[in-house]
Design a protein around this motif. Structure first.
Motif, PDB file in Angstrom:
ATOM      1  N   VAL A 187      42.348  39.803  -2.752  1.00 40.66           N
ATOM      2  CA  VAL A 187      41.624  39.102  -1.699  1.00 40.66           C
ATOM      3  C   VAL A 187      42.078  37.670  -1.602  1.00 40.66           C
ATOM      4  N   ALA A 208      45.698  37.420  -0.315  1.00 43.00           N
ATOM      5  CA  ALA A 208      45.798  37.719   1.118  1.00 43.00           C
ATOM      6  C   ALA A 208      45.089  36.647   1.939  1.00 43.00           C
ATOM      7  N   ALA A 209      43.943  36.219   1.440  1.00 42.74           N
ATOM      8  CA  ALA A 209      43.197  35.230   2.208  1.00 42.74           C
ATOM      9  C   ALA A 209      43.979  33.937   2.320  1.00 42.74           C
ATOM     10  N   ALA A 238      47.135  33.642   2.101  1.00 40.00           N
ATOM     11  CA  ALA A 238      48.287  33.883   2.967  1.00 40.00           C
ATOM     12  C   ALA A 238      47.901  33.751   4.419  1.00 40.00           C
TER      13      ALA A 238
END
Lengths: 97, 326, 495, 484, 579
Positions: free
Chosen positions: B262, B265-266, B268
């Motif tokens: 998470v 990805a967050a 990113a």
């Protein structure tokens, strides 16, 4: 003879040995082992590709790739082993189904 | 043959091949796993010879260490927990109708041909051919870290790394999904001595792991290796029953598994504003962001690997329902 | 130009769109279903009448839709199409009435009527297909829509029949696909154009063109029940009577015959086909089919099988007329398309009535049925006499033109063929009439008094029988099938 | 306000969805559907962009190829995205019903995260332009797919899942070895780097390894051994996903590689075609023999995969620049139709209580709508007009005929006839009534759950009418036209 | 040359007949039976013609001799008697009345040969009478009711004939002033004499309405006897007319008209009567009547226009020979057929019987057809008024004969005559010989008849259509009769039966093959699948495919003519550099 030559061929050999094992092994666990050998063989190839004659530093990208490959492989191995355990449990517990 | 190391290389290569063959052909499965672990360690050594210490570390810690533990656990499970094996055979987990030897030889022959072909292809490939060397060194200053492998893993090809973490997540979800309703036979319990040893060693391992993670920014080491070492902590805890997973812990466990994904990805996505695309860290915050990601990913990796080792989801056993939960 | 350019599409949709509605209707909603059915069928007849008027005035309808680069889904309403549409629309209406009566309390009515309308939609699509590709689409749709009808009874026998039907027609469809592809690759178009599209191909690669002819005719010949592809037709007789009537009179066999027309006239062109030397073998094959079908019909005891073999024989009149390459014979062929439809549907509905009302399914049980069901048998008699070719009934007209056409084409053997065929027709129809009218019912066989068949069963065959009479008796009137046929032939022969 | 490009979103949305569904199992279904809806929106935006501007490229991290990884969306990849999202959405709807009830609580809990991870992986494959990244993606797909395969937890399912796992790992490792050779030769891993490469031994080795690895993953005959059991023993929505979507990922990679690499020589293409033909025939034979409906459908997948490869090889090396379109059409057609069929089979099994073909006609319950769905899907799979399957078959045969490769036409026709034969076994079971006591009424077993499969089946038919726009669309930016 | 050979030819049968009375000689005589006519045959074949011998001391001055015509008659007559003798020997082996049969048989033979060899009226009449009366014994041989009735009719007609003949001969000798037949032929005879002689010979010839005796007699007599009765003896009537009447000299228009009308009526009336018979031999008898109608036509034409006689005569002789052989073969064949025990042999004999039957019916190139065509040609010289009718009648006689033959064949098959137990092959041999002769007649005739054969050699081969028409009608009638008998529905079913049986067998065969194929189609994939699974061939395929693809890709590379030199050094180069 340079390390890349030696280890490159070693890697190919390991890969091929793993392949034979993956195709022929009768035992479920040993097939996982064989697949793991294949992955090490593939790792060898990439690491060899990254190697540069000593004063030069090796290409880091393949190293990163191999590390990724190792992690991916351990995940797959874990799932395969979980399946083996589950199957073994099912097979030992009942014979219908 | 002017380099004495060549002899070493040859011997090492030969040993690796021999171990590979041996681990597939030795009759006893336990022996096979042990041989495989040795094989992994020697491979790591060979990669050190090829100036790839990060890879060697990862292979030793994860490819050999964690994998070996998983294999041994499975073997133990098959032999003692399900009891299918008993004394009957240490040779084979699953008795099959044997494949005719002709077929096996045919396989071997084909693989021999493949080896030949691949070797020819390998020999025909350019030596120390083109690579990313120049690109990497050019991009290093903007990466936010000093160690190129880490830069690649967490910056240049961070997408791959994110997906790699996702693979781990997928694996743990799959394993939880697969393993269920097992009879909760006692896990192997270590002796008193070992428990004491564990109590002593654990803090040290934690320190080493954290160091590896930290060092990853400048020197060989990093999230995966660190995570693997930390996972060893988990393994010990589990093995010594210092920690017993309970159904109530599932929520936390899930959070731990997904934490790395998470955050990775967050971050990113969050950086993708103002004309930037995903994973395009602002230059001045790059190092901090990378360290943040690395740290949290390490926790996730450690938790995930430990969970993979432990196997099934900790659920309250309701005998009938779980066994027949299909 | 035209005030309703989408008229052909509407005609197609009247039956295509109604089909899902019928599927979805609950089984017990019989009234609603009947209402929808009859309403749509009537609407379609009205639309077709309108369309005929427009086309007669010279309006050209042409709808296109690109499905693959260069390859179009194309609907057109040329006079030839209209001939077939008019037939199917009219007979759909009549057969719908009949089926409602026939299936009054039977199972699976929703399914039956759903596929029934789909079948009509496919027929209309075949008629209006503007190119071979579109034709192929509807041709396959027809196969699929009729298959559930053939096996409607759902027993082992009907499933076997269905399987054979499927094997024949799908194999035919596959061959048609091959032919269409080959046409597309060879000619670069699959359009139906009077005079054909293969002139240059035939000149440059005659062998390929000949092969293509064989492939295409073989493919559509399956549905037209040309020997040796006829075996499915008698077997498919296990279907309920309305289906047999529709299959034999309108939809399937006529689709095949219609396909032969399209292929000969508008893919190859009659002159090209002749130049390739393919018409004579086709005519010969038609002749063989005519005789063979009749011969087999003689020995059948099952009424529907006898009628089926008769169909095998009669449909090939159309093929014969096409293959004779004479405009006069073509008039006969086209007229027979209509006439045979009227005659054969009459006979099948009459046969269905016999089975429903009296349980009579075999020729040998027909003794004395004329007295018990005079209306039905009168219709049957009229149709049978028309089949034999008695003037002034419809069958005479088409045979007359075929014979004239044979003379025109210099094929005098056609006369002998027609005479022989009429003789054989008489041989298998007259005994039926003899039994029905001139024999007392067999000893011991209990003939119920006056059987109770509703008007919905009784009226349709009488109606079509009257049409048979009218089509023959008023053959020269404007808007008679014959007149329209002449109009079509003038186009196809580019006169 | 962040503006994130739809390319990234198409991958990250399902990823976040998966995480959320895993962390909050009770709301998993809701999260799953919401995620799919959002992803569909993202894909829709992306399609709009692609139509408007041609291929869209996102250099992740701003580095750009070859050092970094680029995401690239062109017509073909967006078409595949649309396929997976659309089919996935309908399958998800269907899964709501298939997995309801307390007995299925566990399956429900794991279905959604695994399926969303699967979607992440597939979308990642379709958007990737880096072969190592592809390797990671197919591993995600593999793990998630295996998880879905064994969702029911029966012994047969687990056994099939294990075989599937072995095949997946091996396939991925062969691919990885191929990646190694490509790196060895070229020193880069992006598609663009492959395009102008001189053919050398190392590249050929890479082709051999990758091709076989992908063939194994997509179950091309004779490497199909794992597929029938895996697809036949999974739960219905999982089977639909596995058969309709998952095998297509590897196929898609083959299509891509064939355009970027010094790939197929004539003899290699012939070999591929022969393998496809073998799949068509052997799969057909096995489908004729199959005793269970799901197994029959699974074998039909084997034949369809073979047909796609035949389409790929239809016109030899010279025709390869066009042949991939026929293959792509068949991929789309099969994806939609097979998903519909597996869902329909699931419905039939639910209503009737078993899926033994021989006893279908003894069932007093006939789920009419599901049977109808099955028939519609079969029409597309057989390749009858005007379905998309027909269009695909038409393209296949057209190209083969134009090139004079009549043997592929023969194979196609044999395959068609065989598919008629084995599907009509099933129809006979649906339509025979004389082995049941009492009357079997029409319109039994209708349920809302039939809506999704029916919609899919209707799509399979109706898409045939849209073949021309589809063809135009998938050509956008392919292989590297109009990029940047 | 003396008269003795002639006496031997006549006497040998008589001597043998006498010898039969002595029991010890019977076996010997029976064994010699076929040889009884050999002297006559030898005389005809070896002795020249014309030849005339006189034995003044015998009777009223016995004159015997041969001319071209009588020589031919002797040849076919003797041949037929030999065959009949051979058949009779076996036919009569177990007969209780064999001796009496043998006696009358030999006497009839002697008379038949004698009347041909005779050249004076007295001898002729004597021989003629002996033959006629002896034949009574042949007809009545079986003593059955039918035979008795036939014999009664026969003897009545014989008496009538003998009376008429005697009166006629008496008148003729008186008018000619000589008993030599040659003188009779050269004399201007009165109409009444000619009429009486025609009546006398006409009885023997069986021309209607003098035919009544003939069919029953032929039906009643044992087969060998029937053969000679029909083949040889009725030709005596023709021979008598030829030998005694002044044909070619004078016209007797009234008599000719009667003769021709009778001939025409005979041809067709015999058909109508013949088809109603249910004894095959009686049918053959009617066929003989019909055939003699043709001969009567020819005679009548000769009586009408003397100029035509020279053309007609050889044709009539040929027709006589043709009929003798063909009909003799048919009768002998009937006997041979009747004694056959096995069905196969019957089929063979029946097939062989078809040959003379077809020849008789006018198969093109056969003697019957040639004879008729030659007769038509000859008739051109005759009366123009009658010509079309005669031609038509001759043509249609083919149809008539065909129908009779069909009737005969059907009856023979369905209702074969009773026969004694005899060696089947022994009876077959004479039949086959005569049948062969009848078929080969067109070839033999020119050799035997030399100049007289000219009209035959020049004749058209004849048309097939009368025969075909006859066959068609016969088939139609047969089918119709059969259909009537078993009912139309059953008949139609029967018609279809062979087709259906064939179709059924084909279907069964096909079904069996399909079942086998299906079993195979089920077994092979199953076994293959099981093997593949057990041997994990799918796994092997992975390795095999990689190897294959590598080979496919790389082998051409290795063998390529010019391998492009890599821009950068390869690993292999490094390896080489080391060494």
């Amino acid at each position: 003879m340079t390390p890349d030559l030696i280890y490159g061929l070693t890697g190919i050999a390991v890969f091929a040995i793993g392949l034979v094992g993956a195709l022929c092994a009768q035992d479920r666990l040993r097939r996982v082992l064989a697949l793991k050998l294949c992955s090490v063989g593939a790792g060898f190839l990439l690491v060899v590709g990254a190697w540069r004659t000593p004063p030069m530093a090796p290409d880091p990208v393949p190293h990163a790739l191999v590390i990724t490959g190792i992690v991916v492989m351990v995940s797959a191995t874990a799932v395969a082993l979980a399946l083996i355990r589950r199957l073994q449990t099912l097979e030992s517990s009942d014979d219908d189904d | 043959m002017n380099d004495p190391l060549v002899i070493f290389d040859l011997l090492l290569g030969g040993a690796i091949i021999a171990l590979a063959i041996a681990s597939l052909t030795v009759r006893d499965l336990f022996a096979a796993v042990v041989l495989f672990i040795i094989f992994g360690l020697l491979s790591a050594l060979a990669w050190v010879r090829l100036s790839a210490p990060d890879v060697a570390l990862a292979e030793a810690a994860i490819g050999t260490g964690v994998t070996g533990a998983l294999l041994l656990k499975t073997l133990h499970h098959l032999r003692f927990v399900t009891g299918t094996l008993g004394h009957q055979s240490a040779l084979s987990v699953t008795p099959h109708t044997p494949v005719p030897s002709g077929v096996i030889w045919a396989n071997a022959a084909f693989c021999g041909l493949i080896t030949l072909g691949l070797a020819v292809a390998f020999l025909g490939a350019p030596q120390a051919g083109p690579g990313f060397d120049a690109l990497v060194s050019e991009a290093m200053p903007a990466s936010g870290v000093e160690h190129p492998v880490t830069a690649i893993l967490l910056n240049f090809r961070a997408y791959d790394t994110l997906m790699e973490v996702v693979v781990l997540l997928a694996a743990v979800i799959a394993v939880w999904q697969i393993e269920r309703g097992l009879s909760d036979a006692p896990a192997p319990v270590m002796g008193e001595v070992w428990q004491g040893f564990a109590r002593l060693v654990l803090p040290a391992i934690v320190v080493v792991g954290t160091y590896l993670l930290w060092a990853g920014a400048e020197a060989p080491g990093g999230a995966f290796q660190g995570g693997a070492v930390l996972a060893a902590v988990g393994l010990l805890l589990l093995l010594t029953r210092a920690y017993v997973p309970r159904p109530g812990h599932r929520g936390i466990a899930r959070c731990a598994f997904v934490l790395g994904t998470v955050v990775f990805a967050a971050v990113a996505l969050l950086v993708a504003s103002g004309g930037r695309v995903a994973f395009e860290y602002p230059a001045d915050h790059a190092k901090a962001l990378i360290l943040l990601i690395e740290g949290l990913v390490t926790i996730s990796i450690a938790a995930t690997l430990a969970a993979l080792f432990h196997g099934r989801e900790p659920v309250a056993l309701r005998n009938k329902e779980d066994r027949n939960d299909t | 130009m035209t005030d309703a350019p989408l008229l052909p599409l509407f005609i197609l949709l009247t039956s295509l769109l109604v089909s899902p509605v019928l599927f979805a209707l609950p089984e017990h909603a019989a009234r609603l279903r009947t209402g929808i059915n009859l309403g749509m069928a009537t609407l379609k007849v009205a639309l077709v009448a309108w369309l005929s008027l427009k086309v007669a005035q010279g309006v050209v309808y042409d709808l296109r839709f690109e499905m693959l680069p260069g390859l179009e889904f194309k609907l057109q309403a040329d006079p030839l199409a209209l001939l077939f549409i008019a037939l199917s629309a009219l007979l759909w209406l009549i057969t719908t009435v009949y089926s409602v009566g026939y299936l009054e309390r039977g199972p699976h009515r929703a399914r039956f009527f759903g596929f029934f309308s789909l079948c009509v939609a496919a027929t209309v699509g075949i008629a209006m297909a503007g190119n071979l590709f579109t034709f192929l689409i509807f041709y396959e749709l027809l196969t699929l829509a009729t298959y559930p009808l053939v096996i409607h009874r759902g027993n082992a026998e009907s499933l076997r029949a269905g399987r054979i039907y499927l094997i024949y027609t799908l194999a035919g469809g596959l061959v048609l696909l091959l032919g269409t592809l080959a046409l597309w690759v060879l000619a670069g178009t699959t359009d139906f154009v009077p005079g054909g599209v293969l002139d240059s191909v035939a000149a440059e690669r005659p062998l390929a063109a000949q092969l293509l002819f064989v492939v295409l005719i073989g493919a559509v010949g399956v549905k037209a029940a040309l020997v040796p592809f006829h075996a499915w037709l008698p077997i498919a007789m296990v279907a309920p009577a309305p289906v047999s009537a529709l299959l034999h009179a309108v939809a399937v066999v006529k689709a095949g015959a219609f396909g032969i027309m399209r292929v000969v006239y508008e893919v190859f062109g009659i002159e090209t086909a002749q130049a390739l030397g393919m018409t004579a073998p086709l005519a010969a094959l038609a002749g063989v089919t005519i005789i063979y079908g009749s011969l087999r019909a003689i020995t059948q005891d099952d009424i529907k099988k006898r009628l089926a073999y008769s169909t095998v024989s009669q449909v090939s009149y159309i093929t014969l007329g096409v293959a004779l390459a004479s405009p006069i014979a073509a008039v006969g062929a086209l007229a027979h398309l209509i006439h045979q439809g009227l005659m054969k549907i009459t006979m099948f509905m009459a046969a269905g009535n016999l089975a429903e009302g009296l349980g009579v399914k075999k020729v040998s049980q027909m003794d004395g049925v004329g007295r018990v069901m005079p209306g039905t048998m009168l219709a049957f008699t009229l149709a049978a006499l028309a089949m034999i070719g008695l003037p002034p009934l419809a069958g005479f007209v088409s045979k007359w033109y075929l014979a004239q056409g044979g003379l025109d084409a210099g094929a005098t053997w056609v006369i002998a063929l027609l005479l022989g065929s009429s003789l054989l027709n008489a041989l298998y129809f007259l005994p039926m009439l003899h039994r029905a009218w001139f024999r007392d019912s067999a000893e011991g066989a209990e003939m119920p008094g006056r059987p109770r068949i509703g008007w919905m069963l009784a009226a349709p065959p009488i109606t079509t029988a009257l049409l048979v009479l009218v089509a023959g008796g008023f053959a020269n009137a404007p808007f008679s099938p014959l007149e329209w046929t002449r109009f079509v032939v003038a186009i196809e022969y580019q006169e | 306000m962040m503006t994130i490009d739809p390319v990234t979103l198409a991958i990250f949305l399902p990823l976040f969805g998966a995480v959320a569904a895993f962390v909050a199992p009770r709301a998993a279904a809701l999260i799953g559907l919401g995620t799919l809806a959002l992803t569909a929106a993202a894909v829709g935006l992306l399609a709009r962009d692609v139509i408007a501007t041609g291929a869209v490229i996102v250099p992740l991290g701003g580095w750009g190829a070859p050092l970094g990884i680029e995401l690239r969306a062109d017509g073909l990849s967006v078409a595949m995205l649309v396929l997976s999202v659309a089919v996935g959405f309908l399958v998800s709807l269907s899964a709501l019903d298939a997995l309801k009830g307390p007995a299925n609580a566990r399956q429900r809990q794991y279905f959604w995260p695994l399926w969303l991870l699967l979607l992440t992986g597939m979308n990642g494959v379709y958007l990737s332009s880096d072969i190592f990244n592809l390797y990671v993606m197919i591993e995600i797909i593999a793990l998630a797919a295996v998880g879905l395969t064994v969702l029911t937890g029966t012994r047969a399912a687990v056994r099939a899942g294990l075989d599937y796992m072995y095949a997946s790992i091996l396939g991925a490792l062969l691919f990885l070895m191929g990646v190694g050779f490509i790196y060895l030769q070229l020193g880069r891993l992006d598609f663009a780097g492959l395009m102008d490469a001189e053919p050398t031994g190392a590249l050929f080795a890479a082709v051999a390894l990758m091709l076989v690895g992908l063939a194994l993953k997509t179950a091309l005959f004779p490497l199909h051994f794992w597929l029938p059991a895996a697809h036949a023993n999974a739960t219905a929505p999982a089977s639909a996903l596995l058969s309709g979507l998952v095998v297509k990922a590897a196929l898609y990679i083959v299509l891509r590689l064939s355009q970027y690499m010094p790939f197929p020589s004539e003899s290699l293409l012939t070999l591929i075609g022969v393998m496809g033909a073998g799949a068509v025939i052997w799969g057909g034979i096995q489908a004729l023999r199959a005793e269970r409906l799901k197994l029959l459908v699974a074998w039909s997948t084997v034949t369809q995969i073979g047909l796609i490869f035949v389409a790929f090889a239809r016109a030899g090396e010279a025709g390869l620049t066009e042949s991939w379109k026929a293959a792509a059409l068949l991929i789309l057609a099969h994806g939609v139709a097979k998903a519909a069929m597996f869902l329909a089979v699931g419905r039939i099994k639910d209503e009737v209580g078993h899926d033994t073909i021989r006893d279908l006609d003894r069932a007093p319950v006939r789920p009419t709508l599901a049977q109808f769905t099955f028939a519609l899907a079969a029409i597309s799979l057989i390749g009858l007009p005007p379905s998309l399957g027909f269009i695909g078959k038409w393209s296949l045969m057209e190209g083969a005929m134009a090139a004079g490769y009549w043997h592929w036409i023969a194979v196609t026709m044999i395959g068609t006839l065989m598919s008629v034969a084995y599907f009509s076994r099933v129809f006979a079971g649906f339509l025979r009534f004389d082995r049941v006591r009492g009357t079997v009424a029409e319109h039994q077993g209708w349920a809302v759950a039939d809506a999704a499969p029916l919609a899919l089946a209707a799509m399979a038919i109706a898409l045939g009418l849209m073949a021309a726009p589809i063809l135009n669309f998938i050509e956008i930016g392919y292989p590297f036209g109009e990029a940047k | 040359m003396t008269i003795y050979p002639f006496l031997l030819a006549i006497g040998l049968p008589l001597v043998m007949a006498l010898a039969l009375i002595w029991p010890a000689a019977r076996a010997m005589v029976w064994r010699m039976m076929p040889l009884a006519a050999v002297p006559a045959l030898a005389l005809a074949l070896l002795g020249g013609a014309p030849v005339s011998m006189r034995g003044d001391w015998l009777v009223l001055g016995l004159t015997m001799g041969l001319d071209e015509i009588s020589r031919l008659f002797v040849i076919f007559t003797a041949a037929l008697w030999m065959a009949a003798g051979a058949a009779a020997r076996h036919w009569m082996r177990d007969d209780t009345r064999a001796t009496s049969f043998g006696v009358v048989f030999l006497m009839a033979m002697s008379g038949n040969i004698g009347l041909i060899l005779s050249q004076d009226a007295v001898a002729f009449y004597a021989a003629f009478a002996m033959m006629s009366f002896a034949s009574y014994g042949l007809v009545i041989h079986s003593r059955s009711a039918a035979a008795q009735g036939a014999a009664r009719t026969y003897i009545g007609f014989v008496i009538l004939g003998e009376l008429a003949l005697f009166a006629g001969l008496a008148l003729a000798t008186a008018q000619a002033g000589s008993i030599l037949l040659a003188d009779l032929r050269a004399a201007e005879l009165s109409g009444i004499a000619v009429a009486l002689m025609l009546l006398g010979f006409g009885v023997k010839l069986g021309v209607m309405p003098l035919h009544f005796w003939l069919p029953p007699a032929h039906g009643a007599a044992p087969a060998p006897a029937s053969a000679v009765l029909s083949g040889a003896m009725i030709k005596a009537g023709l021979f008598g007319m030829i030998a005694t009447l002044p044909l070619g000299l004078a016209a007797y228009a009234e008599l000719a008209t009667v003769m021709m009308a009778a001939g025409m009526v005979t041809i067709f009336a015999a058909l109508l009567l013949g088809v109603q018979q249910d004894n095959p031999k009686t049918v053959l008898g009617f066929s003989s009547v019909s055939q003699m109608g043709i001969i009567a036509l020819g005679l009548g034409a000769g009586l009408m226009v003397p100029a035509a006689w020279s053309a007609i005569l050889p044709v009539l002789v040929f027709l006589a020979a043709h009929h003798a052989l063909a009909k003799g073969a048919l009768f002998l064949g009937t006997g041979a057929f009747a004694v056959q025990g096995s069905r196969g042999a019957r089929v063979l004999i029946a097939a062989a019987l078809l040959l003379p039957a077809l020849v008789l019916a006018g198969l093109p190139f056969g003697s019957g057809a040639l004879g008729k065509e030659a007769l038509k040609a000859a008739l051109y010289a005759g009366s123009e008024v009658w010509l079309p009718w005669l031609t038509l009648a001759l043509t249609l006689s083919g149809v008539a004969t065909t129908l009779l033959m069909a009737r005969f064949a059907a009856l023979l098959w369905l209702n074969p005559p009773k026969a004694p137990t005899a060696r089947p092959d022994a009876l077959a041999l004479p039949f086959v010989t005569i049948a062969g002769a009848s078929v080969g007649l067109p070839l033999i005739w020119p050799v035997l008849a030399q100049d007289l054969a000219t009209p035959i050699e020049g004749a058209a081969p004849g048309a097939l259509w009368p025969l075909a028409l006859g066959v068609a009608i016969a088939l139609g009638v047969a089918v119709h009769a059969y259909a009537l008998r078993i009912g139309p529905a059953q008949f139609l079913a029967m018609l279809g039966a062979p087709y259906l049986a064939l179709a059924q067998r084909a279907a069964n065969h096909g079904a069996a093959k399909r079942r086998a194929a299906r079993r195979l189609a089920h077994a092979v994939p199953r076994i293959l699948a099981e093997r593949a699974l057990a041997w994990r061939l799918g796994q092997t395929a992975i390795a095999a495919l990689i190897a294959l693809v590598l080979a496919v890709e790389m082998v051409p590379l290795l063998w390529a003519d010019e391998v492009p030199a890599p821009a950068t050094p390869t690993i292999f180069d490094v390896l080489q550099g080391m060494n």
